[in-house]
Design a protein around this motif. Structure first.
Motif, PDB file in Angstrom:
ATOM      1  N   LEU A   6      20.959  44.892 -91.440  1.00  0.00           N
ATOM      2  CA  LEU A   6      22.399  44.766 -91.591  1.00  0.00           C
ATOM      3  C   LEU A   6      23.102  45.317 -90.362  1.00  0.00           C
ATOM      4  O   LEU A   6      22.548  46.126 -89.619  1.00  0.00           O
ATOM      5  CB  LEU A   6      22.864  45.543 -92.827  1.00  0.00           C
ATOM      6  CG  LEU A   6      22.396  44.978 -94.172  1.00  0.00           C
ATOM      7  CD1 LEU A   6      22.821  45.911 -95.301  1.00  0.00           C
ATOM      8  CD2 LEU A   6      22.942  43.588 -94.394  1.00  0.00           C
ATOM      9  N   CYS A   7      24.315  44.886 -90.183  1.00  0.00           N
ATOM     10  CA  CYS A   7      25.131  45.412 -89.099  1.00  0.00           C
ATOM     11  C   CYS A   7      25.279  46.927 -89.274  1.00  0.00           C
ATOM     12  O   CYS A   7      25.620  47.413 -90.350  1.00  0.00           O
ATOM     13  CB  CYS A   7      26.497  44.738 -89.120  1.00  0.00           C
ATOM     14  SG  CYS A   7      27.701  45.486 -88.022  1.00  0.00           S
ATOM     15  N   GLN A   8      24.992  47.664 -88.222  1.00  0.00           N
ATOM     16  CA  GLN A   8      25.044  49.125 -88.312  1.00  0.00           C
ATOM     17  C   GLN A   8      26.473  49.647 -88.234  1.00  0.00           C
ATOM     18  O   GLN A   8      26.700  50.849 -88.316  1.00  0.00           O
ATOM     19  CB  GLN A   8      24.212  49.736 -87.180  1.00  0.00           C
ATOM     20  CG  GLN A   8      22.728  49.409 -87.307  1.00  0.00           C
ATOM     21  CD  GLN A   8      22.159  49.946 -88.614  1.00  0.00           C
ATOM     22  OE1 GLN A   8      22.151  51.132 -88.846  1.00  0.00           O
ATOM     23  NE2 GLN A   8      21.689  49.063 -89.475  1.00  0.00           N
ATOM     24  N   GLU A  11      27.750  47.570 -92.047  1.00  0.00           N
ATOM     25  CA  GLU A  11      26.687  47.679 -93.049  1.00  0.00           C
ATOM     26  C   GLU A  11      26.904  46.744 -94.231  1.00  0.00           C
ATOM     27  O   GLU A  11      26.560  47.069 -95.360  1.00  0.00           O
ATOM     28  CB  GLU A  11      26.563  49.128 -93.539  1.00  0.00           C
ATOM     29  CG  GLU A  11      26.108  50.075 -92.442  1.00  0.00           C
ATOM     30  CD  GLU A  11      25.909  51.487 -92.969  1.00  0.00           C
ATOM     31  OE1 GLU A  11      26.451  51.796 -94.048  1.00  0.00           O
ATOM     32  OE2 GLU A  11      25.218  52.269 -92.318  1.00  0.00           O
ATOM     33  N   SER A  12      27.529  45.642 -93.977  1.00  0.00           N
ATOM     34  CA  SER A  12      27.751  44.686 -95.060  1.00  0.00           C
ATOM     35  C   SER A  12      27.340  43.277 -94.640  1.00  0.00           C
ATOM     36  O   SER A  12      26.838  42.516 -95.457  1.00  0.00           O
ATOM     37  CB  SER A  12      29.210  44.703 -95.497  1.00  0.00           C
ATOM     38  OG  SER A  12      30.036  44.329 -94.424  1.00  0.00           O
TER      39      SER A  12
END
Ligand SMILES: [Zn+2]
Ligand SMILES: [Zn+2]
Length: 69
Positions: A6-8, A11-12
């Protein structure tokens, strides 16, 4: 659906890119293709139209040193 990462930042969303500077996987929304950087690195490095000629030998305007007056 993939659990690869996931995108750090948010996070979604699923990370589709990797920052060229910090290597953080980020989604397309938090990735600047022009700079190949994540938005976090973009904010840290500042605007690309503001160039620091030599940040190490500045006149003493480092934020770290302006702690005790
Ligand atoms: Zn994101
Ligand atoms: Zn980055």
């Amino acid at each position: 659906m993939s659990l690869s990462g996931l995108c750090q930042i948010c996070e979604s969303n699923e990370a589709e890119h990797t920052c060229a500077q910090c290597g953080t996987p980020v989604c397309e929304k938090h990735y600047q293709r022009d700079e190949s950087l994540c938005t976090h690195c973009i904010e840290r490095s500042g605007r690309d139209d503001v160039v620091n000629p030599d940040p190490d030998s500045g006149p003493g305007v480092d934020d770290d040193d302006v702690h005790r007056i």
